[in-house]
Design an enzyme around this catalytic site. Sequence first.
Site, PDB file in Angstrom:
ATOM      1  N   LYS A   1       0.826  -1.198   0.000  1.00 13.63           N
ATOM      2  CA  LYS A   1       0.000   0.000   0.000  1.00 13.63           C
ATOM      3  C   LYS A   1       0.869   1.259   0.000  1.00 13.63           C
ATOM      4  O   LYS A   1       2.022   1.234   0.460  1.00 13.63           O
ATOM      5  CB  LYS A   1      -0.880   0.038   1.256  1.00 13.63           C
ATOM      6  CG  LYS A   1      -1.934  -1.043   1.348  1.00 13.63           C
ATOM      7  CD  LYS A   1      -2.678  -0.919   2.670  1.00 13.63           C
ATOM      8  CE  LYS A   1      -3.770  -1.971   2.785  1.00 13.63           C
ATOM      9  NZ  LYS A   1      -4.869  -1.744   1.838  1.00 13.63           N
TER      10      LYS A   1
ATOM     11  N   ARG B   1     -10.529 -11.266   1.113  1.00 11.52           N
ATOM     12  CA  ARG B   1     -11.356 -12.305   0.469  1.00 11.52           C
ATOM     13  C   ARG B   1     -10.665 -13.669   0.508  1.00 11.52           C
ATOM     14  O   ARG B   1     -11.330 -14.699   0.467  1.00 11.52           O
ATOM     15  CB  ARG B   1     -11.694 -11.882  -0.957  1.00 11.52           C
ATOM     16  CG  ARG B   1     -10.546 -11.823  -1.926  1.00 11.52           C
ATOM     17  CD  ARG B   1     -10.835 -10.972  -3.149  1.00 11.52           C
ATOM     18  NE  ARG B   1     -10.862  -9.556  -2.810  1.00 11.52           N
ATOM     19  CZ  ARG B   1     -11.074  -8.592  -3.705  1.00 11.52           C
ATOM     20  NH1 ARG B   1     -11.271  -8.894  -4.976  1.00 11.52           N
ATOM     21  NH2 ARG B   1     -11.081  -7.325  -3.329  1.00 11.52           N
TER      22      ARG B   1
END
Length: 483
Positions: A264, A338
Amino acid sequence: MRNPLPPVPTSLPDIEVAAELRRGVPAVRLVAAPDNDDVEPLEIEGVRISGKAGDVQTVPGDGPRWIAGLGGGEPKEYRRTGAALVRAVNATLADDVERGGKAFRAVQLELPEEASGEHVTELALGLLLGGYRFKVTGEDPKPSVRTLRLVSADPALPALVARASALAAATALTRDLANTPSNVKNPAWLAGTAAKVAGPRVEVTIRDEKWLATQGFGGVLAVGGGSASPPRLIEMAYKPSGASRHLLLVGKGITFDTGGLSIKPADGMHLMRTDMAGGAAVIAAVRAIAELALPVRVTALVPSAENHVSGSSYRPGDIVRHYGGRTTEVGNTDAEGRMVLADALTYGIKRFTPDYVVDAATLTGAMKVSLGVRTGGLFATDDTLAELVTAAGERVGEAWWRMPLVEDYAENVRGEIGDVRQAPGGPGAITAALFLREFTEGLPWAHLDIAGPARSEKNYDEVVPGATGFAARTLVELAASLS
């Protein structure tokens, strides 16, 4: 040496119910806003007040007293007023103590006759949560009001207050867990804390990395493989006798998220201590469901891992085999939520055969772009379940907006050299939900993407800066509606 961390769970104020005002206890006068916006502000005891929800004014004189506006009478305005009021009371208390005055620790409010049960619930939520604080410090905590007395002759009031207190405690615990810094909060800490706070009616089982490897939890192991802190699976089971329905809750428990090799940007990465807010909401919800003795069976799973960067991190291009055998092509290691949810969903469905499945996760930045920071995204394969979630949120002050599971994008999730693709491109929140749907075995399933409302940078209503506790109250109320 004293532990500088605040206690978990946070101690919230007590709410007492009384039939009449008590002499010597600072009092609050509640006033409604004038019907016409053009009317001049009210002047009460020399203080001008608009009557709008959240407008709180201090009345000068002997002892601190306040006048608080209730707005037009909507239940949600009572919640805003309660939160603004407790902040004002705490500010006055701190000022008094700083000047050497005697600390008062109780405040009383006489409820309007027209206040319904819904109004009382919302007011209590505001009073209990508006003064929430989480600060890691070596200093003594600032003084705060400890008892709030609601004055009314309504015999239903004690039960309403008890229920609101359980809901508020669930929100506060969710905030506690999400706010805890990640140099303390690794997967083992989260698992141990869940076991500590669960309560006597909830059975907690902690699965370690060896068990996860034996059982084939490839998604959890892949995401957690780059960290020195190994992953955990938290199982929580509430099994009341006579329950006819079984709800499976699954919460994302990423205790820190660097993005992995798909790292990130530095800006905002410090907020990733709250990337387990969905898991925190699930842990807190099960605790509250058991405390309220709701007659519905609930199983909760929180797959917990740290997504870090190292030589053992999983990579874009990897093929990961999940629990149950389905394989995923990894496209972006920052789509880690996920990956762990896929394992837990499959395990929970195969192992426990629930009637309904709901997951909660700070899953996609796309959801924050779509709905902002005060509304959660709701995806569902079952209209009835979607309506139950939305209605539950409305009753406890949490807003949800149903998003589409667009079938035109479902083919994008299909894999080329694996069964499914983790990050196929396209509308991010929708394709993430479609990916998760692949692991739900056709059961009634709802996916709650709380990437926006799980965190806040400012006060609004009962929310304070930091983790908000969003979704915990909805999950408790959903369980109540299924019972």
